[in-house]
Design a protein around this motif. Structure first.
Motif, PDB file in Angstrom:
ATOM      1  N   LYS A 137       0.830  -1.212   0.000  1.00 48.06           N
ATOM      2  CA  LYS A 137       0.000   0.000   0.000  1.00 48.06           C
ATOM      3  C   LYS A 137       0.865   1.262   0.000  1.00 48.06           C
ATOM      4  N   GLN A 138       1.962   1.256   0.754  1.00 47.42           N
ATOM      5  CA  GLN A 138       2.855   2.413   0.781  1.00 47.42           C
ATOM      6  C   GLN A 138       3.467   2.671  -0.593  1.00 47.42           C
ATOM      7  N   LEU A 139       3.855   1.596  -1.285  1.00 45.66           N
ATOM      8  CA  LEU A 139       4.424   1.750  -2.627  1.00 45.66           C
ATOM      9  C   LEU A 139       3.387   2.302  -3.598  1.00 45.66           C
ATOM     10  N   VAL A 140       2.155   1.805  -3.504  1.00 46.42           N
ATOM     11  CA  VAL A 140       1.089   2.306  -4.375  1.00 46.42           C
ATOM     12  C   VAL A 140       0.862   3.794  -4.128  1.00 46.42           C
ATOM     13  N   ASN A 141       0.860   4.175  -2.878  1.00 46.78           N
ATOM     14  CA  ASN A 141       0.599   5.576  -2.537  1.00 46.78           C
ATOM     15  C   ASN A 141       1.686   6.513  -3.058  1.00 46.78           C
ATOM     16  N   LYS A 142       2.913   6.011  -3.187  1.00 44.98           N
ATOM     17  CA  LYS A 142       4.025   6.835  -3.670  1.00 44.98           C
ATOM     18  C   LYS A 142       4.076   6.913  -5.187  1.00 44.98           C
ATOM     19  N   SER A 143       3.475   5.923  -5.858  1.00 46.07           N
ATOM     20  CA  SER A 143       3.599   5.846  -7.318  1.00 46.07           C
ATOM     21  C   SER A 143       2.659   6.838  -7.987  1.00 46.07           C
ATOM     22  N   SER A 144       2.977   7.144  -9.256  1.00 44.64           N
ATOM     23  CA  SER A 144       2.127   8.032 -10.058  1.00 44.64           C
ATOM     24  C   SER A 144       1.978   7.407 -11.428  1.00 44.64           C
ATOM     25  N   GLY A 145       1.527   8.177 -12.405  1.00 49.42           N
ATOM     26  CA  GLY A 145       1.391   7.617 -13.746  1.00 49.42           C
ATOM     27  C   GLY A 145       0.938   8.650 -14.738  1.00 49.42           C
ATOM     28  N   VAL A 146       1.247   8.427 -15.985  1.00 48.69           N
ATOM     29  CA  VAL A 146       0.743   9.284 -17.050  1.00 48.69           C
ATOM     30  C   VAL A 146      -0.707   8.921 -17.276  1.00 48.69           C
ATOM     31  N   ARG A 147      -1.600   9.830 -17.001  1.00 43.26           N
ATOM     32  CA  ARG A 147      -3.020   9.525 -17.055  1.00 43.26           C
ATOM     33  C   ARG A 147      -3.583   9.814 -18.445  1.00 43.26           C
ATOM     34  N   VAL A 148      -4.407   8.953 -18.962  1.00 42.74           N
ATOM     35  CA  VAL A 148      -5.161   9.216 -20.191  1.00 42.74           C
ATOM     36  C   VAL A 148      -6.632   9.087 -19.841  1.00 42.74           C
ATOM     37  N   HIS A 149      -7.478   9.808 -20.528  1.00 45.21           N
ATOM     38  CA  HIS A 149      -8.885   9.881 -20.160  1.00 45.21           C
ATOM     39  C   HIS A 149      -9.770   8.904 -20.913  1.00 45.21           C
ATOM     40  N   GLY A 150      -9.201   8.170 -21.818  1.00 44.64           N
ATOM     41  CA  GLY A 150      -9.996   7.204 -22.556  1.00 44.64           C
ATOM     42  C   GLY A 150      -9.103   6.399 -23.467  1.00 44.64           C
ATOM     43  N   PRO A 151      -9.573   5.235 -23.904  1.00 46.33           N
ATOM     44  CA  PRO A 151      -8.748   4.357 -24.750  1.00 46.33           C
ATOM     45  C   PRO A 151      -8.279   5.036 -26.043  1.00 46.33           C
ATOM     46  N   GLY A 152      -9.017   6.033 -26.528  1.00 49.65           N
ATOM     47  CA  GLY A 152      -8.619   6.680 -27.786  1.00 49.65           C
ATOM     48  C   GLY A 152      -7.529   7.710 -27.622  1.00 49.65           C
ATOM     49  N   ALA A 194       7.052  -6.638 -16.291  1.00 52.76           N
ATOM     50  CA  ALA A 194       7.746  -7.908 -16.040  1.00 52.76           C
ATOM     51  C   ALA A 194       9.236  -7.689 -15.832  1.00 52.76           C
ATOM     52  N   GLY A 195       9.826  -6.780 -16.605  1.00 50.33           N
ATOM     53  CA  GLY A 195      11.254  -6.508 -16.469  1.00 50.33           C
ATOM     54  C   GLY A 195      11.623  -5.923 -15.118  1.00 50.33           C
ATOM     55  N   LEU A 196      10.690  -5.200 -14.521  1.00 56.60           N
ATOM     56  CA  LEU A 196      10.956  -4.552 -13.240  1.00 56.60           C
ATOM     57  C   LEU A 196      10.730  -5.481 -12.042  1.00 56.60           C
ATOM     58  N   ILE A 197       9.758  -6.380 -12.135  1.00 60.16           N
ATOM     59  CA  ILE A 197       9.422  -7.189 -10.943  1.00 60.16           C
ATOM     60  C   ILE A 197       9.884  -8.641 -11.050  1.00 60.16           C
ATOM     61  N   SER A 198      10.461  -9.035 -12.193  1.00 61.92           N
ATOM     62  CA  SER A 198      10.959 -10.407 -12.318  1.00 61.92           C
ATOM     63  C   SER A 198      12.127 -10.633 -11.369  1.00 61.92           C
ATOM     64  N   VAL A 199      12.232 -11.852 -10.858  1.00 67.51           N
ATOM     65  CA  VAL A 199      13.256 -12.177  -9.865  1.00 67.51           C
ATOM     66  C   VAL A 199      14.607 -12.394 -10.532  1.00 67.51           C
ATOM     67  N   HIS A 237      12.425  -0.061  -3.835  1.00 68.69           N
ATOM     68  CA  HIS A 237      11.268   0.824  -3.963  1.00 68.69           C
ATOM     69  C   HIS A 237      11.179   1.451  -5.344  1.00 68.69           C
ATOM     70  N   ALA A 238      12.332   1.845  -5.896  1.00 73.17           N
ATOM     71  CA  ALA A 238      12.319   2.552  -7.184  1.00 73.17           C
ATOM     72  C   ALA A 238      11.722   1.677  -8.289  1.00 73.17           C
ATOM     73  N   LYS A 239      12.122   0.412  -8.333  1.00 70.54           N
ATOM     74  CA  LYS A 239      11.596  -0.500  -9.359  1.00 70.54           C
ATOM     75  C   LYS A 239      10.095  -0.705  -9.195  1.00 70.54           C
ATOM     76  N   TRP A 240       9.680  -0.899  -7.952  1.00 67.90           N
ATOM     77  CA  TRP A 240       8.262  -1.161  -7.721  1.00 67.90           C
ATOM     78  C   TRP A 240       7.396   0.061  -8.011  1.00 67.90           C
ATOM     79  N   GLU A 241       7.899   1.246  -7.656  1.00 65.79           N
ATOM     80  CA  GLU A 241       7.127   2.462  -7.943  1.00 65.79           C
ATOM     81  C   GLU A 241       6.984   2.653  -9.450  1.00 65.79           C
ATOM     82  N   GLN A 242       8.059   2.321 -10.199  1.00 66.88           N
ATOM     83  CA  GLN A 242       7.979   2.431 -11.652  1.00 66.88           C
ATOM     84  C   GLN A 242       7.009   1.397 -12.227  1.00 66.88           C
ATOM     85  N   ALA A 243       7.061   0.150 -11.689  1.00 62.73           N
ATOM     86  CA  ALA A 243       6.148  -0.893 -12.159  1.00 62.73           C
ATOM     87  C   ALA A 243       4.699  -0.496 -11.888  1.00 62.73           C
TER      88      ALA A 243
END
Length: 696
Positions: free
Chosen positions: A7-22, A53-58, A111-117
């Motif tokens: 939950k802490q990682l989710v709260n720190k993460s952000s993202g490029v938002r788009v408003h619709g599939p188009g 997958a590249g960020l969270i793979s073991v 943390h950096a990898k997970w926030e990016q994922a």
């Protein structure tokens, strides 16, 4: 706690938002996707999946989170959403996009990898909505088990229980005794005998009693297409609570009030069982257990069998076993110790079986037994009924929790003495094995070799049943030319198949039924594993030499069984049912896990247990060696290891024999459940639909 870290990682993460599939240009620029040529939405989805997958793979050597641990995080989020009435929809949506197909993912330490994922997962959600709702009131379709457990805990909380949310499970810290008191209060108010009658009536009405087998079959009804499973009443738990109160008068209640109190008791028991997490919700639970998840899964299966279901068998079959397994007992020794003969005990059991025409409680009157059994002295008849009967008020006195199986004593005797002349048989199938228990306890009292002699008689009984159906079979010691020495309990040949059967009397102990993972592993090792290793030794000789020679125990003649390119089945046979554990899929999965596992104790303070598990480790090494030897003989063996292994009870084998006229039909009956599973984990249901119904 992993869930809090997530939950802490989710709260720190952000993202490029788009408003619709188009509206994809900003996202494509962010991902580096060239839009100068053709464009396909799938490119974006594939790119996002690739980046995640590249960020969270073991990476080898790094700490990881197992797939099961990540699913535990999801369940904890559901528990929290329902119990604390919080909105965890975003966490659940992102977890669903991240879980993927990997069995392991990177720990949360980077943390950096997970926030990016998580940033990429947010974009995935915006660009390609799943259509699945993660709002609290819509969670049951996606997280059925966690939803049911949480709502059951919430129900108990509303009744005064103290509910605590641990990292990946719910704990009822206080209030369980009061809930059990309430269940027992409802039973007493209705009257225990009436309560029993209604429970068995409900089982018959819902089709859980199968006249074909003269027994009840209770199982998880799971579908592959995601239908919501219905609630299952913990019948075994309620029945064992109920018999504590036989002999107490119920209140004079109207039918409507009886219904209300019955539903109240059942619903409370359902909530208790749900919080224990003892039922399955997915068809994939059995075949995909790992070494890591297996101990908990064993516990869940055992508790389901013992709390939801209950042991029961065909009364006529029990009488037949009593007639055949004690012929070696000296009649004078038995009578001088018991005060009656085995023959008279069997006569009483036979008459009671004939009296019990219906399911549920049947009253047995001394006066009627005297009339129909005039050859038995009344005093002797009294002694027999005394041995067969519990005193009302002394049954399961300390039984309270679902896993209190060490507190049960009801299974030791079949009847309850309500008055000196009136006795109660609570149900013909449920109580049938009690007659056998009384007989063997009487023999054990004066013969310390009883169990060994019964084991020999059990083999002879099986040979007799095979002979009655014209099924040819062989058994005996390995020929002296074969080293090391050994024996085969039973081999049955047919045109395309050779069945090697090894018999073990080891029962599933009450401690194991109560959910002890250590005891479950010990019991399975002394039954399934020991028998499979013994059968495996015979299979290796047969495959390596293309034949095996046995010296018959009766006349010393040599019998040779040739392989002749036939399939080989290995059957571990127990005297009594092991319930869910005798499912074909479970057997295959368990043996596969055991063949590549190292099993040990975390707490090594118990010297006796340490020795037991040292022996188990030795057995696992033998199982692994056999696997490798069979693979060397036939490389195709490794494609489906242990697929030829079965785990059956005497009752299940007798069922197969009953529908077999000769060796060829035995092969067909045995093969009926080889390839198709209905995921009931119940042999009798699987065999009925796989073979009996097909014949009709």
């Amino acid at each position: 706690m992993l869930v809090n870290q997530f939950k802490q990682l989710v709260n720190k993460s952000s993202g490029v938002r788009v408003h619709g599939p188009g509206e994809y240009r900003e996202l494509c620029d962010f991902l580096g996707i060239d839009l100068s040529g053709d464009y396909a939405r799938q490119w974006v989805i594939d790119k996002l999946n690739q980046l995640i997958a590249g960020l969270i793979s073991v990476v080898d050597g790094e700490a990881y989170i197992s797939r099961q641990e990540f699913k535990d995080i999801q369940e904890a989020l559901v528990y929290e959403a329902i119990l604390n009435e919080v909105d965890n929809s975003e966490y659940l949506m992102l977890s669903a996009l991240l879980i993927g197909k990997e069995n392991k993912i990177n720990s949360f330490s980077d943390h950096a990898k997970w926030e990016q994922a998580l940033t990429y997962a947010r974009n995935m959600s915006s660009f390609s909505p799943t259509g699945t709702s993660f709002k609290t009131n819509k969670l049951r379709s996606s997280f059925t088990k966690a939803y049911d457990i949480a709502h059951a805990a919430k129900h108990l909380s509303s009744l005064g229980c103290v509910v605590k949310l641990q990292e990946n499970h719910i704990e009822i810290a206080e209030g369980i005794p009061e809930i059990v008191d309430k269940i027992e209060e409802e039973i007493v108010s209705i009257g225990a005998e009436l309560f029993l009658s209604r429970i068995f009536g409900r089982l018959v009405a819902e089709g859980s009693y199968m006249p074909t087998y003269s027994r009840y079959v209770i199982f998880n009804q799971i579908t592959t297409y995601g239908a919501t499973p219905h609630k299952i009443i913990p019948y075994g738990y309620l029945l064992n609570l109920c018999v504590k109160h036989l002999g107490k008068p119920g209140k004079q209640l109207k039918v409507k009030d009886i219904d209300v109190r019955m539903d109240s008791a059942c619903n409370l028991a359902i909530s208790l069982a749900a919080v224990w997490d003892i039922r399955r919700y997915s068809v994939w639970e059995v075949p995909f257990q790992s070494v890591e998840t297996l101990p908990k899964f064993l516990t869940r299966l055992a508790l389901f069998d013992a709390a939801i279901g209950f042991p029961n068998t065909d009364f006529v079959e029990i009488i037949e076993m009593m007639e055949n397994l004690f012929t070696w007992v000296d009649p004078l020794d038995f009578e001088s110790n018991a005060g009656f003969t085995i023959c008279d005990l069997i006569k009483v059991a036979t008459i009671i079986e004939q009296i019990a025409l219906t399911n549920g409680p049947t009253a047995i009157y001394l006066s009627k037994l005297k009339r129909v059994l005039p050859t038995i002295n009344p005093e002797t008849l009294g002694k027999i009924l005394g041995c067969l009967s519990h005193s009302a008020g002394e049954i399961n006195p300390n039984y309270r929790q679902l896993n209190d199986f060490k507190q049960l004593n009801f299974d030791l005797k079949p009847l309850v003495a309500l008055t000196p002349t009136k006795f109660l048989l609570c149900d013909k199938s449920w109580c049938a094995s009690g007659f056998y228990e009384v007989l063997i306890s009487q023999v054990r009292a004066f013969d310390n070799k009883c169990d060994g002699n019964v084991g020999v008689a059990l083999e002879l009984f099986i040979y007799k049943k095979l002979n009655q159906k014209g099924i040819k079979h062989v058994h005996g010691q390995y020929h002296p030319s074969i080293a090391p020495p050994g024996e085969a309990d039973l081999i049955i040949e047919s045109e395309n198949n050779i069945a090697i059967i090894e018999i073990k009397k080891k029962i599933l102990t009450k401690k194991a039924k109560g959910g002890s993972d250590i005891q479950l592993i010990k019991d399975l090792a002394s039954s399934l594993l020991d028998a499979q290793i013994q059968a495996g030794r015979t299979e290796i000789i047969l495959r390596a030499k293309n034949e095996i020679s046995l010296v018959g125990a009766s006349d010393g003649s040599t019998i040779t069984v040739s392989l002749n390119n036939r399939n080989v089945d290995r059957i571990a046979l127990t005297q009594w049912d092991y319930g869910c554990f005798q499912d074909r899929t479970f057997t295959t999965n368990l043996l596969s896990n055991m063949s590549m596992a190292e099993i040990g104790l975390l707490d090594k303070s118990d010297e006796g247990l340490n020795k037991d598990f040292e022996k188990l480790s030795g057995k696992l090494m033998v199982l692994t060696d056999q696997y490798e030897e069979l693979d060397r003989i036939d490389p195709s063996f490794s494609h489906f290891p242990f697929f030829n292994c079965w785990f059956l009870s005497i009752s299940q084998l007798l069922t197969i024999i009953r529908y077999s006229d000769g060796n060829q039909e035995f092969e067909k009956a045995l093969a009926a459940t080889r390839h198709v599973s209905l995921q009931t984990l119940n042999f009798y249901v699987e065999f009925y639909h796989g073979y009996i119904a097909q014949r009709r």
